[in-house]
Design a protein around this motif. Structure first.
Motif, mmCIF file in Angstrom:
data_model
loop_
_atom_site.group_PDB
_atom_site.id
_atom_site.type_symbol
_atom_site.label_atom_id
_atom_site.label_comp_id
_atom_site.label_asym_id
_atom_site.label_seq_id
_atom_site.Cartn_x
_atom_site.Cartn_y
_atom_site.Cartn_z
ATOM 1 N N ILE A 325 44.624 -14.670 9.112
ATOM 2 C CA ILE A 325 45.366 -13.486 8.652
ATOM 3 C C ILE A 325 44.839 -13.056 7.273
ATOM 4 O O ILE A 325 44.654 -11.871 6.995
ATOM 5 C CB ILE A 325 46.886 -13.799 8.575
ATOM 6 C CG1 ILE A 325 47.457 -14.008 9.980
ATOM 7 C CG2 ILE A 325 47.660 -12.746 7.802
ATOM 8 C CD1 ILE A 325 47.863 -12.766 10.730
ATOM 9 N N GLU A 326 44.566 -14.042 6.422
ATOM 10 C CA GLU A 326 44.045 -13.708 5.089
ATOM 11 C C GLU A 326 42.671 -13.035 5.194
ATOM 12 O O GLU A 326 42.369 -12.105 4.460
ATOM 13 C CB GLU A 326 43.957 -14.967 4.197
ATOM 14 C CG GLU A 326 45.318 -15.509 3.767
ATOM 15 C CD GLU A 326 46.244 -14.424 3.202
ATOM 16 O OE1 GLU A 326 45.811 -13.647 2.325
ATOM 17 O OE2 GLU A 326 47.408 -14.335 3.670
ATOM 18 N N LYS A 331 39.719 -7.690 4.913
ATOM 19 C CA LYS A 331 38.856 -6.818 5.717
ATOM 20 C C LYS A 331 37.576 -7.518 6.171
ATOM 21 O O LYS A 331 36.549 -6.887 6.393
ATOM 22 C CB LYS A 331 38.475 -5.529 4.960
ATOM 23 C CG LYS A 331 39.643 -4.788 4.352
ATOM 24 C CD LYS A 331 40.091 -3.673 5.220
ATOM 25 C CE LYS A 331 41.163 -2.837 4.561
ATOM 26 N NZ LYS A 331 42.140 -2.305 5.480
ATOM 27 N N GLU A 332 37.651 -8.856 6.269
ATOM 28 C CA GLU A 332 36.483 -9.585 6.765
ATOM 29 C C GLU A 332 36.536 -9.732 8.284
ATOM 30 O O GLU A 332 35.552 -10.091 8.910
ATOM 31 C CB GLU A 332 36.431 -10.991 6.132
ATOM 32 C CG GLU A 332 36.126 -10.978 4.657
ATOM 33 C CD GLU A 332 36.420 -12.310 3.990
ATOM 34 O OE1 GLU A 332 36.513 -12.302 2.751
ATOM 35 O OE2 GLU A 332 36.579 -13.342 4.683
ATOM 36 N N ALA A 333 37.713 -9.508 8.864
ATOM 37 C CA ALA A 333 37.875 -9.633 10.317
ATOM 38 C C ALA A 333 38.883 -8.596 10.787
ATOM 39 O O ALA A 333 39.661 -8.066 9.993
ATOM 40 C CB ALA A 333 38.366 -11.036 10.670
ATOM 41 N N VAL A 334 38.840 -8.330 12.103
ATOM 42 C CA VAL A 334 39.798 -7.387 12.705
ATOM 43 C C VAL A 334 40.751 -8.197 13.572
ATOM 44 O O VAL A 334 40.328 -9.136 14.245
ATOM 45 C CB VAL A 334 39.051 -6.359 13.587
ATOM 46 C CG1 VAL A 334 40.020 -5.539 14.425
ATOM 47 C CG2 VAL A 334 38.208 -5.442 12.714
ATOM 48 N N LEU A 335 42.005 -7.865 13.514
ATOM 49 C CA LEU A 335 42.954 -8.517 14.414
ATOM 50 C C LEU A 335 42.919 -7.741 15.732
ATOM 51 O O LEU A 335 43.611 -6.728 15.903
ATOM 52 C CB LEU A 335 44.356 -8.516 13.789
ATOM 53 C CG LEU A 335 45.509 -9.105 14.618
ATOM 54 C CD1 LEU A 335 45.107 -10.345 15.369
ATOM 55 C CD2 LEU A 335 46.681 -9.413 13.723
ATOM 56 N N SER A 336 42.064 -8.195 16.634
ATOM 57 C CA SER A 336 41.897 -7.485 17.914
ATOM 58 C C SER A 336 43.199 -7.552 18.699
ATOM 59 O O SER A 336 43.927 -8.539 18.646
ATOM 60 C CB SER A 336 40.780 -8.131 18.734
ATOM 61 O OG SER A 336 39.560 -7.946 18.072
ATOM 62 N N GLY A 337 43.470 -6.466 19.429
ATOM 63 C CA GLY A 337 44.708 -6.418 20.212
ATOM 64 C C GLY A 337 45.891 -5.948 19.391
ATOM 65 O O GLY A 337 47.025 -5.964 19.875
ATOM 66 N N PHE A 338 45.636 -5.550 18.159
ATOM 67 C CA PHE A 338 46.682 -4.992 17.291
ATOM 68 C C PHE A 338 46.278 -3.590 16.870
ATOM 69 O O PHE A 338 45.103 -3.312 16.662
ATOM 70 C CB PHE A 338 46.851 -5.852 16.031
ATOM 71 C CG PHE A 338 48.071 -6.732 16.068
ATOM 72 C CD1 PHE A 338 48.175 -7.744 17.006
ATOM 73 C CD2 PHE A 338 49.118 -6.555 15.165
ATOM 74 C CE1 PHE A 338 49.290 -8.567 17.044
ATOM 75 C CE2 PHE A 338 50.229 -7.372 15.190
ATOM 76 C CZ PHE A 338 50.328 -8.380 16.129
#
Ligand code: COA
Length: 500
Positions: A325-326, A331-338
């Protein structure tokens, strides 16, 4: 009788806009809470103003509406699907998705989307017979699918296969059979149009099953007789040598049918817009559907169900959720499916999918990634980053977990989205073609040009080391070809190194 929306006596709503460059005011009609973008063309300047406008701004031809990524631009008037993103409402032809998921079937909802009403039993029989009759593909398709590399992404195979199908329906190709074959106001045009629709919906399960089996190294299976749509698809994927009595498990076939129904249409999404964009050139529907497939393949759209599983595998366990989550917040990763462009509170399909997941897990057992998925969902829903941006689970968050326990390979998940979405694409394409020849405007957007003004060619010798810009501008990222890496065999490398 009360006023209807189109009543000429209804007081006209309008927008009054003043162009502060000229003081000119225009009155723009508001219809169904929208204004025509072309009305802004009336706001123009006689000529570019010294020091303020560039010739490339084309101020004489009127004001343009700039909307990067179509964030607030309606491109069609449609009677098919309604979404209220604030309230989390999805209706097809007026029917709430919850009722359709509970009571209807994929093919019945397909009929509804395409033709506007729920079918009578005779209409349904005819429609489903036509679709199932068209599940057979030309034998050349077997060679085409088999010619792909063994590890090809199945969306690459499906996208190419849809385009290839067009070559087998020359009578449905406006390039060969005439530009108005679909838009002419004739029964023949309607028959031709519907025939391509039956073919595309029918063949999509066959092509998808072939893409799956090619990678398993298994013979292709001909469409079975007497089975439903999702059931036939499962049969063509899974039939081995049990004999003709093999039938897919009814709970699995029902779950997949409902998942297909939930994915059948979603109004003007990226892939539907791609289909209509391409279709607006009056190209054949096979090419248009292939374009839709390509758009859906992306991880921001239909590829998200695959991306969710890859993300959950990477996270590994519920303990690692806070760290992930952090990363998302940095902005280093995307929460896919959200997240969703239109739904800002809840995606009604995701609730229905959670219920399907329970039914399927009762049969198959839970997916080991479920605990990580639930921990991730709960953590995100409590976190101010996601709350303030109104990011919620979308249809793809849980669908992948169902596909996984059913044994579909991860990269096959977008195919399970594309197959039913063919219906939505075609419902919109049909609506577009039925509007008639004059109404089908080519989708040709404008741009705001921000590049160089006119300049004179400089010969290569005069450009020197710094190039034509002669140091006027610092080099920008991407302003010249990248130096790419050329992997080479060890033998070639050693031979070069030894300068033989
Ligand atoms: C669906 C999606 C493409 C919509 O994009 P959009 O409408 O252009 O929304 P934006 O990209 O403008 O997002 C607004 C903000 O939320 C953030 N955001 C949106 N979705 C996010 C996500 N899934 N994970 C992390 N941050 C997200 C953006 O970074 C942006 O933050 P900022 O204001 O600090 O710049 C986007 O939410 C997304 O990429 N989701 C993940 C992929 C997915 O599940 N797609 C399937 C959709 S059915």
């Amino acid at each position: 009788m009360g006023l209807t929306l189109d009543d000429p006596h209804k007081p006209r709503d309008s927008l009054t806009v003043t162009d502060n460059r000229t003081g000119k005011t225009v009155d723009i009609p508001i219809s169904r809470n929208s204004v025509p973008a072309t009305a802004f063309k009336k706001l123009s300047l006689a000529k570019a103003r010294e020091g303020q406008d560039r010739p490339e701004d084309e101020v004489e031809s009127g004001l343009r509406v700039f909307d990067a990524g179509y964030q607030n631009t309606a491109v069609v008037q449609s009677a098919i699907t309604f979404i209220d993103g604030e309230a989390g409402v999805l209706r097809h032809r007026g029917y709430p998705i919850e009722q359709l998921a509970d009571k209807s079937t994929f093919l019945e909802t397909a009929y509804l989307l395409l033709y506007g009403e729920l079918p009578t039993s005779a209409q349904y029989k005819l429609f489903s017979r036509e679709v199932m009759h068209h599940t057979f593909v030309h034998r050349d398709m077997a060679d085409i699918v088999a010619s792909f590399r063994f590890d090809s992404h199945p969306m690459a195979i499906l996208t190419a296969s849809f385009a290839a199908l067009g070559a087998y329906s020359p009578e449905g190709n406006p390039a060969l059979a005439g530009q108005k074959i679909y838009t002419a106001p004739t029964d023949a045009a309607l028959r031709l149009l519907d025939k391509q629709i039956f073919r595309l919906i029918g063949k999509s399960i066959t092509l998808a099953a072939m893409a799956y089996r090619m990678r398993q190294g298994r013979q292709f299976v001909a469409p079975p007789a007497g089975m439903g749509y999702a059931e036939s698809f499962l049969y063509m994927m899974d039939h081995l040598n049990e004999g003709s009595e093999y039938r897919p498990h009814p709970t699995i076939a029902k779950a997949l049918d409902t998942l297909f129904l939930l994915h059948a249409d979603h109004e003007m999404n990226a892939s539907c817009a791609a289909v209509l964009q391409v279709g607006s050139t009056l190209v054949d529907p096979y090419s248009a559907v292939s374009a839709g497939c390509a758009a859906l393949y992306g991880p921001s759209h239909g590829g998200a169900n695959e991306a969710v599983i890859r993300m959950l595998v990477d996270i590994g366990s519920p303990d690692n959720v806070p760290a992930f989550i952090e990363r998302v917040k940095r902005k280093e990763a995307v929460l896919s499916g959200f997240g969703h462009r239109v739904y800002v509170a809840t995606d009604p399909r995701s609730k229905i999918i959670q219920k399907i997941a329970e039914d399927v897990f009762a049969l198959t057992g839970k997916d080991p990634l479920l605990d990580t998925a639930l921990a991730l969902r709960d953590a995100a829903l409590k976190d101010s980053y996601f709350i303030s941006r109104r990011l919620y689970p979308n249809v793809d968050f849980f669908s992948g977990l169902i596909y996984r326990v059913l044994g579909f390979p991860t990269d096959f998940f977008p195919v399970l989205f594309a197959v039913p979405r063919v219906v939505g694409w075609l419902a919109h394409w049909r609506q577009m073609m039925l509007a008639g020849t004059a109404a089908v405007k080519i989708w040709r957007p404008r741009q705001v040009y921000v590049g160089e003004g006119e300049r004179n060619y400089v010969g290569m010798k005069e450009r020197g080391e710094e190039g034509a810009q002669q140091g006027k501008k610092k080099k920008e990222r991407g302003s010249e070809p990248s130096k790419v890496h050329h992997p080479t065999s060890t033998r070639v490398f050693l031979a070069r190194e030894s300068k033989l």
